[in-house]
Design a protein around this motif. Structure first.
Motif, short mmCIF file in Angstrom:
data_model
loop_
_atom_site.label_atom_id
_atom_site.label_comp_id
_atom_site.label_asym_id
_atom_site.label_seq_id
_atom_site.Cartn_x
_atom_site.Cartn_y
_atom_site.Cartn_z
N ASP A 189 0.79 -1.22 0.00
CA ASP A 189 0.00 0.00 0.00
C ASP A 189 0.83 1.28 0.00
N GLU A 190 2.05 1.24 0.56
CA GLU A 190 2.85 2.45 0.58
C GLU A 190 3.16 2.89 -0.84
N GLY A 191 3.05 4.18 -1.08
CA GLY A 191 3.40 4.71 -2.37
C GLY A 191 2.32 4.65 -3.42
N LEU A 192 1.17 4.09 -3.12
CA LEU A 192 0.09 4.08 -4.10
C LEU A 192 -0.51 5.48 -4.19
N ASN A 193 -0.92 5.87 -5.35
CA ASN A 193 -1.58 7.16 -5.52
C ASN A 193 -3.06 6.99 -5.25
N LEU A 194 -3.44 7.04 -3.99
CA LEU A 194 -4.83 6.89 -3.62
C LEU A 194 -5.55 8.21 -3.83
N PRO A 195 -6.86 8.18 -4.03
CA PRO A 195 -7.59 9.43 -4.19
C PRO A 195 -7.48 10.25 -2.91
N PRO A 196 -7.43 11.56 -3.05
CA PRO A 196 -7.28 12.41 -1.86
C PRO A 196 -8.53 12.33 -0.99
N SER A 197 -8.31 12.53 0.33
CA SER A 197 -9.48 12.60 1.20
C SER A 197 -10.14 13.97 0.98
N THR A 198 -11.43 14.01 1.20
CA THR A 198 -12.18 15.23 0.92
C THR A 198 -13.06 15.62 2.10
N ALA A 199 -13.54 16.84 2.05
CA ALA A 199 -14.46 17.36 3.07
C ALA A 199 -15.27 18.47 2.44
N SER A 200 -16.29 18.90 3.15
CA SER A 200 -17.04 20.10 2.78
C SER A 200 -16.67 21.18 3.77
N VAL A 201 -16.50 22.38 3.28
CA VAL A 201 -16.21 23.53 4.13
C VAL A 201 -17.32 24.56 3.91
N ARG A 202 -18.00 24.91 5.00
CA ARG A 202 -19.07 25.92 4.91
C ARG A 202 -18.62 27.19 5.60
N ILE A 203 -18.66 28.28 4.84
CA ILE A 203 -18.33 29.60 5.39
C ILE A 203 -19.63 30.37 5.55
N THR A 204 -19.89 30.82 6.78
CA THR A 204 -21.05 31.67 7.06
C THR A 204 -20.54 33.10 7.15
#
Length: 166
Positions: A36-51
């Motif tokens: 598993d080391e060195g594999l190009n895995l998809p980046p982790s993601t999130a949602s960011v809400r700005i009020t």
């Protein structure tokens, strides 16, 4: 043995051979060829809400950069950034952080965020390929990079609230 018994026996052997081959190939397809080391895995993601202070909200779907390698690479060498997307840098320390645009091909707004989720300062329309140092106005825990001009267009300002939804 009769001819019909021989045919049945050969059919059973053939079916078992097919099943074992299929089982072997299925197992191979599921296992990575390298560790598993060195594999190009998809980046982790999130949602960011700005009020914003005017009551409006803006939501961005972002890639998470939380390792030193991801911090160093950021949005370098990208020719486009989709609308309402960006990159959220998450730091393990709460301190002043510096950025630059070397090898970054698109203009960005950089939003520096404190550990309480308040916007500390914004650097608008950072110039692509510039080596100018862009500094946080004080200690920050996060930096959100979005398309250049978005903060002005969406009325995002210092003091606005940020919520990260992972």
């Amino acid at each position: 043995m009769r001819k019909s018994q021989v045919i049945v026996a050969l059919s059973i052997v053939f079916i078992l051979l097919l099943l074992s081959t299929f089982s072997y190939m299925s197992g191979r397809a599921c296992k990575p060829a390298v560790p598993d080391e060195g594999l190009n895995l998809p980046p982790s993601t999130a949602s960011v809400r700005i009020t914003c202070s005017d009551g409006s909200c803006q939501v961005f779907e972002v890639e998470i950069a939380d390792t030193s390698e991801e911090h160093a690479t950021g949005l370098m060498n990208r020719t486009v950034l989709a609308a309402n997307s960006g990159m959220l840098f998450i730091f393990s320390d709460y301190s002043a952080h510096n950025f630059w645009m070397d090898n970054t091909l698109i203009p960005l707004d950089m939003i520096f965020i404190d550990e309480e989720g308040k916007i500390l300062n914004i650097h608008k329309n950072a110039t692509p390929l510039s080596k100018e140092i862009i500094r946080s106005a004080g200690p920050c825990k996060y930096v959100l990079e979005v398309n250049g001009g978005v903060c002005g267009k969406e009325n995002i300002r210092t003091g606005d609230s940020v919520l990260i939804i992972q």
